[in-house]
Motif scaffolding. Structure first.
Motif, PDB file in Angstrom:
ATOM      1  N   LEU A  19     -42.103  21.230 102.292  1.00 37.52           N
ATOM      2  CA  LEU A  19     -42.945  21.856 101.272  1.00 37.52           C
ATOM      3  C   LEU A  19     -42.083  22.618 100.275  1.00 37.52           C
ATOM      4  N   TYR A  20     -41.047  23.272 100.814  1.00 39.68           N
ATOM      5  CA  TYR A  20     -40.133  24.020  99.961  1.00 39.68           C
ATOM      6  C   TYR A  20     -39.467  23.081  98.957  1.00 39.68           C
ATOM      7  N   ASP A  21     -39.013  21.917  99.441  1.00 39.69           N
ATOM      8  CA  ASP A  21     -38.431  20.921  98.535  1.00 39.69           C
ATOM      9  C   ASP A  21     -39.412  20.537  97.434  1.00 39.69           C
ATOM     10  N   GLU A  81     -40.743  31.746  97.182  1.00 41.03           N
ATOM     11  CA  GLU A  81     -40.307  32.759  98.125  1.00 41.03           C
ATOM     12  C   GLU A  81     -41.207  32.763  99.364  1.00 41.03           C
ATOM     13  N   VAL A  82     -42.519  32.613  99.121  1.00 42.23           N
ATOM     14  CA  VAL A  82     -43.470  32.604 100.237  1.00 42.23           C
ATOM     15  C   VAL A  82     -43.089  31.526 101.243  1.00 42.23           C
ATOM     16  N   ILE A  83     -42.878  30.306 100.722  1.00 41.09           N
ATOM     17  CA  ILE A  83     -42.631  29.186 101.628  1.00 41.09           C
ATOM     18  C   ILE A  83     -41.240  29.279 102.235  1.00 41.09           C
ATOM     19  N   SER A  84     -40.315  29.811 101.473  1.00 39.66           N
ATOM     20  CA  SER A  84     -38.976  30.017 102.025  1.00 39.66           C
ATOM     21  C   SER A  84     -39.037  30.931 103.238  1.00 39.66           C
ATOM     22  N   ARG A  85     -39.876  31.983 103.150  1.00 38.34           N
ATOM     23  CA  ARG A  85     -39.982  32.898 104.284  1.00 38.34           C
ATOM     24  C   ARG A  85     -40.677  32.223 105.470  1.00 38.34           C
ATOM     25  N   ARG A 130     -51.109  37.732  92.296  1.00 34.19           N
ATOM     26  CA  ARG A 130     -49.922  36.892  92.286  1.00 34.19           C
ATOM     27  C   ARG A 130     -49.752  36.257  93.664  1.00 34.19           C
ATOM     28  N   PRO A 131     -49.320  34.971  93.739  1.00 34.85           N
ATOM     29  CA  PRO A 131     -49.054  34.376  95.047  1.00 34.85           C
ATOM     30  C   PRO A 131     -48.095  35.248  95.852  1.00 34.85           C
ATOM     31  N   LYS A 132     -48.400  35.439  97.115  1.00 33.43           N
ATOM     32  CA  LYS A 132     -47.537  36.267  97.953  1.00 33.43           C
ATOM     33  C   LYS A 132     -47.842  36.018  99.415  1.00 33.43           C
ATOM     34  N   MET A 133     -47.004  36.566 100.279  1.00 35.39           N
ATOM     35  CA  MET A 133     -47.262  36.513 101.712  1.00 35.39           C
ATOM     36  C   MET A 133     -47.069  37.894 102.292  1.00 35.39           C
ATOM     37  N   ASP A 134     -48.037  38.352 103.077  1.00 31.52           N
ATOM     38  CA  ASP A 134     -47.897  39.606 103.796  1.00 31.52           C
ATOM     39  C   ASP A 134     -47.913  39.317 105.276  1.00 31.52           C
ATOM     40  N   ASP A 135     -46.999  39.912 105.992  1.00 37.30           N
ATOM     41  CA  ASP A 135     -46.967  39.706 107.425  1.00 37.30           C
ATOM     42  C   ASP A 135     -47.488  40.951 108.139  1.00 37.30           C
ATOM     43  N   HIS A 136     -48.778  40.951 108.477  1.00 36.96           N
ATOM     44  CA  HIS A 136     -49.349  41.981 109.337  1.00 36.96           C
ATOM     45  C   HIS A 136     -49.253  41.418 110.742  1.00 36.96           C
ATOM     46  N   ASP A 137     -48.635  42.146 111.651  1.00 40.13           N
ATOM     47  CA  ASP A 137     -48.282  41.519 112.928  1.00 40.13           C
ATOM     48  C   ASP A 137     -49.343  40.570 113.477  1.00 40.13           C
ATOM     49  N   GLU A 138     -50.615  40.994 113.424  1.00 38.42           N
ATOM     50  CA  GLU A 138     -51.672  40.191 114.041  1.00 38.42           C
ATOM     51  C   GLU A 138     -52.055  38.959 113.243  1.00 38.42           C
ATOM     52  N   ASN A 156     -41.195  24.244 111.242  1.00 36.82           N
ATOM     53  CA  ASN A 156     -40.226  24.596 110.190  1.00 36.82           C
ATOM     54  C   ASN A 156     -39.895  23.428 109.288  1.00 36.82           C
ATOM     55  N   ILE A 157     -39.698  22.263 109.895  1.00 38.46           N
ATOM     56  CA  ILE A 157     -39.280  21.107 109.106  1.00 38.46           C
ATOM     57  C   ILE A 157     -40.336  20.739 108.067  1.00 38.46           C
ATOM     58  N   TYR A 158     -41.609  21.000 108.401  1.00 35.26           N
ATOM     59  CA  TYR A 158     -42.664  20.713 107.440  1.00 35.26           C
ATOM     60  C   TYR A 158     -42.627  21.704 106.274  1.00 35.26           C
ATOM     61  N   PHE A 159     -42.392  22.966 106.609  1.00 39.82           N
ATOM     62  CA  PHE A 159     -42.318  23.947 105.537  1.00 39.82           C
ATOM     63  C   PHE A 159     -41.078  23.718 104.668  1.00 39.82           C
TER      64      PHE A 159
END
Lengths: 358, 358, 358, 358, 358
Positions: free
Chosen positions: D261-263, D237-241, D98-106, D255-258
């Protein structure tokens, strides 16, 4: 819905606060009744001028009950005397407004709906429920109520005031507002009960009536239930905010009454939701009944047709004019033909009964 | 639903706190049973006067079980003795109230529903489930329970109290309240099981019965499941608030029990939701069965009709009275006609079988 | 659903914490397997007594796998030894419980479901999916797993433990719990794949089969998808809470694994939601196919009937016995009648073809 | 859906982080393209070894584009070099994720889908849309993109890079990630446009075509719209984050580009929602058309049958062989019979026309 | 929808901020009207160059009304002069954008839709409503409005400005923005009223018209209501944010006006929701009417067929050519046959009437 919407578009392009009456009920004249009471004191007059309506400063609570909102001039002058925002005045006259509450520091403005229960409660009538708008302006020591039409909705409260004003005076103007809103909400229960009766009648007839009339009847009731729901839904938020005592104009001691009112609104929402489900079920039953009725008729046709056709064929067979048909000249020919026909019919009846079609 | 709603409108315009009984079950007389217990002590008396009910001050917990709420006088006097708010008394008598919890600092007021399981569990009966209201007034060392009718719902708890009161005394009045609520919620499972049985029976018959009766049966069950859901839904919030220990009247140690109760309510919601989906599926199966049945009959008609019609036509053809029809006077005329008919019938049967209509 | 609900009502009125087994699968005997491992050490024994199960204090992690939860006595004794709350014990035996997580400071209690994949995966079978309950008790250095029945669900984990315990020991008991939950969740994917296969088969047959069997098949699959969804839905919250590391019993380092598990649950929810939509579409296709089939048959009837009826009428016309019918005695009478009939039939065929009914 | 799910179950019981390719597209070989650029500098090479891919430390941004994720060995070695968590590697190969985003610090790990637009855009094809997975690993100065298959999705970005890298270098690797995601989202618009065209065609034919094919066509489009929706929904949700700049890896200036994209994602959701409603309407129109068509045919049958039957009866009447039938021997007998027949037919036609059946 | 979507895909792979016009309405030329006013001053000019549009610094408020957004060059130059972000410019030209608000510190960017009410208000037309995009750029002392096409939407505001600018100047540019948005929202009421009229007409005809045309009509109205809803829905959030005064560009004193606007949007949402329900009911009525019509026809067929078939059979019976049929040679034969036929017909009519089929 429709008749009221019509005039809304006339307001396009007007400055905000323009006073335009969008409803279509024109009472002969605005009627203003002013009720003044303190702990022991009680006056009730019919006001001729706006000046008679102004609250006094010696501790009385003043209730100004305005019936009829179709005269911009009168509304404007009330607005001036009581220092009311132009948009509030516009909303008072816009009798197609959604229930809401506005908190202008000096006063609280509340819009709600009740349903006229005159000739509209006749469920054979297919029009929508006729909603009437009531709005309240609650100040520190006065309450102005605006009614779209005079249907004596507030009669019982007036009776109770005449009977004794002590409690009303102690609890302040907010309690009077509660009492009036409570009576408007009780009006919803009356409507729901009438709908309930109509639904019960419908439920019994739905399984045995197959005309479009029943169908329309169900749809009319559906739409009325939706009307009640639509009027009650925004009220939930209004009363919830009043209950949470967000405004200094309502005493904390009144909270418990608004909580009670809130419970009533929830009950109205629940009941109307249940009615919708019941009406939806009744509709299913109606459709299924119509279908079953047709099936019964079709089955009868099938059986008669399938029995008669082979018999008619046999008759046709011996109606042929061939010269050399040995059976025709025998004595046993006619009885035999009858026997064949009867046994075909009998055999088919047995077959159908075995198939449980009969 | 209907019978109860009827009287609600009688309250229109009355002062809040007016005691009006809106239900329709009139037990012979209000019956009050008082149970008093401390760690080792246990008394159970049937109270004749309200004074006998008052909690004592020497560490006993007092459970006053009031059966019947249709005597305003008695309810009012209990209200005076226990210092209960007028709106609470009104709600006790309003047996059509939605489940809810009110937290008046001195006491906690809880309304919930259970279902009478007498003759109402007969699923052939098409009435709605008969819900009975129970309300609880939980004070620091007493619990008053008001039941709309006497159906011995609390019998098992009374048995457990008689068997040993130690745990009940240690956990306080809140635990007693929990036990009584738990038994009311268990009553929902009993109802769901009965509904489950009825659904299972229905499921098997739905595919083979084509009458309106089955249809109504499905709708009756649907409505009953909705009734259970409607009774359980607001309970969810009530118990959630009790679990979160928002009130000092319920000991923290009881939280885990209310959490358990909360799980049960969720399970009831889940199960009733599942029942609704199953009933919806059964309804689809029923409609499809009725349809398939009709299709089978129609197909039979089609086949018989389309076979008989050409044969009858041939018979009619040779039944014409033209003078000059060469076939009529030939010896092979009649057999030929029969052959034509038989081959038409045979050809059609082959055609239908090829089309898989047979 | 039904068979399990049955016994729930037996618990009505019992004290909370009463141990009653509500399921209906009775394995011969409770089987307890104890696995003990440290970084390098690994023992696996089948426990005869509860005492053998107790975790030691020299750094081993102990996994007690209990198969069968139908003996109250055994469960109670485990409860005593591990100091487990009575309500938790009740939930372990209540195999009809909703998936949930309880955080008792000393231990974490988790309930989840998996689906037995024995003879139940046969989609011709119309019963519901048989869900089996697994519950976990996670302590600081031990994990107790309770399985309703023995279907070797945890076999692969046992294999991996035997192969090497280093990682399992480093990550603590929480990682073992994760591994076991992961395998239960993987079981859902297996079920979904089987459902997917059945759906694909159904999809191809739905457009060409018109019997009630197909209909029931669709409904059975629908209900199974709902079962999976109902089992997965509460799991979402359970694992979300585990991932957010609300408890000290699960190391922060395990969070990423629970996050992965959470993603799997979301995927299961998504997939089952998609299956529902597909099944709903298949149902539409089925209904439409049945309908189209009937329409094709009806059209055929219409055409044959409307062609034969006028021809039969003409035959009947010249079968009348009037003395003075001039055509009857002409030589061209019979050919003319035949021509009329043929041209009626031909005209109609042309008309139908023009109307695109053929 | 089905073909991919198949292999998911093979992973049951494996340790987390096991690298298993669940997809079914096997490109010949993994192809790795490395693009390096600074403000003025630009290199593009096809990497033979993983070592060639490593980002340098002299201010270049490195984009490693990996096409093909079916070789566990290569993926594992990339993982080692870039220090990627085992679960991330597992997700890269699990092309059914499923589309998702994981934030691993690096690094930031993003999965999204686009749709292959080759032969799959043929709407006569009834298969589901073929979604292709793209995943991004965004580090401080590098971006790794993994594509399931080579369909030159990123071609236009590569063109823009070749044309001038200044802006790309200034805005950092996050802007490159944005550009690649933007092109994948634009791909959704392309799909929606193709669906829109197919829907428009369908809309015009739905009212005049009555075969099951149209029905399946509608369902196929429905399912494709759902596919797009399902792919876009988690992306929201991914792009919102990303837009809320939760991570330090993406510069605030992006940010403004994302947000833009969110729109776009919201627009995709809206459009697909609208498509679903339109398809649902088309389905209603189709069913109603099929029904109306049948009704027209049935009406024709009714009219022909009800006109022919009485006429045939009259013919049969005078075909009876009774000796004493006075009409038969009259000269006016035959014309009279014809008159009766014609007037029956005429009367019925008038009746039907009056009833508006004709 | 469709025609606009078409060009969206042309933007695939372009750099963000690329100016591409996606609409299809090409006015002859961009027309720019500049209105400047202070408390007493008022100028209105048609600008030839961008330089004429620039706001002055001596306290005037400048309203630049740009009609036509299809010339990238003009838009770009406006962007340069007013220092507008490239993405904002892109959104101005992307006339298929969703209503939204962006807060760039220096200016506020708002997109909304209104509906062209020219030939599109003809409800016989089956196209979707033609939405026109208006966007606003609100600076501290200027407001730029971009209209997709010139339909004199802002005429009334211009009139009010000419009549007196005092209030407009006091309340600032934000109030002008409110006035223009208010007029766009009033346009929705106009559309809803036209839909309402069309719905009322449809409601009366639905029960008596049985053609596919009525069906399509209902669907067209449905889709238009959805269009209005889709345009209003995102506006709710836009205006809610403006009301909450999140930006310094709108004076606190304007909040009450935006609150009023918010109420209007809610009313639009409510009304369109009601319309959807009404249309859904009308559709049910239509389907039921078509069904009832068919049933009436089928019943007529059944009755005629079942009456004629036995009569025809009797006629066929005595049309048989057996030599020995005693009835044939009796004087009473023919009258008896007629009597049998009449009594069969009569008996059936009585039977049908008893069954209430007639």
């Amino acid at each position: 819905m429709s008749k009221k919407n019509k005039k809304r578009s006339k307001k396009t392009g007007m400055a905000p606060g323009s006073l335009v009456y969008v409803g279509d009920m024109i009472p002969d004249k605005i009627k203003i009744t002013v009720t003044r009471y303190s702990e022991t004191d009680f006056h009730e007059i019919e006001a001729k001028t706006i000046e008679e309506c102004l609250p006094d400063t010696d501790g009385h609570i003043t209730w100004i009950d305005v019936v009829g909102v179709n005269e911009p001039e009168t509304i404007r002058r009330i607005g001036e005397k009581f220092n009311i925002h132009a948009l509030t005045l516009e909303d008072i006259m816009d009798t197609d407004h959604r229930p809401k509450m506005d908190d202008h520091d000096e006063y609280l403005f509340i819009i709600l709906k009740h349903f006229s229960c005159g000739n509209m409660c006749d469920m054979n009538n297919q029009d929508e429920l006729d909603d009437l708008q009531v709005s309240f302006l609650l100040g520190s020591n006065y309450l102005i109520s605006f009614q779209e039409a005079d249907d004596n909705l507030f009669g019982p409260i007036r009776e109770r005031l005449r009977a004794g004003v002590a409690k009303f005076w102690q609890m302040g103007a907010g309690y009077l507002a509660y009492s009036l809103m409570d009576i408007a909400v009780d009006n919803y229960f009356t409507i729901l009960e009438k709908l309930d009766e109509a639904i019960n009648v419908l439920e019994e007839t739905a399984a045995t009536s197959y005309d479009t009339e029943t169908m329309r009847h169900i749809q009319t009731l559906r739409r009325r239930v939706i009307s009640v729901r639509r009027a009650a839904w925004p009220l939930r938020e209004v009363i919830s905010r009043l209950e949470r005592s967000e405004t200094h104009l309502i005493a904390e001691s009144s909270n418990i009454y608004f909580k009670d009112l809130y419970d009533h609104i929830i009950q109205i929402m629940d009941t109307s939701e249940t009615f919708r489900e019941i009406l939806s079920n009744i509709f299913d039953i109606y459709l299924s009944s119509v279908n079953n009725k047709m099936n019964e008729i079709m089955k009868m046709l099938t059986i008669i047709a399938t029995i008669m056709m082979p018999m008619t064929f046999v008759a046709g067979l011996y109606g042929m004019n061939f010269k050399y048909m040995p059976e025709l000249s025998k004595h046993w020919g006619y009885p035999m033909a009858l026997c064949i026909m009867i046994s075909i019919a009998g055999g088919m009846l047995v077959f159908f009964r075995k198939k449980k079609w009969l």
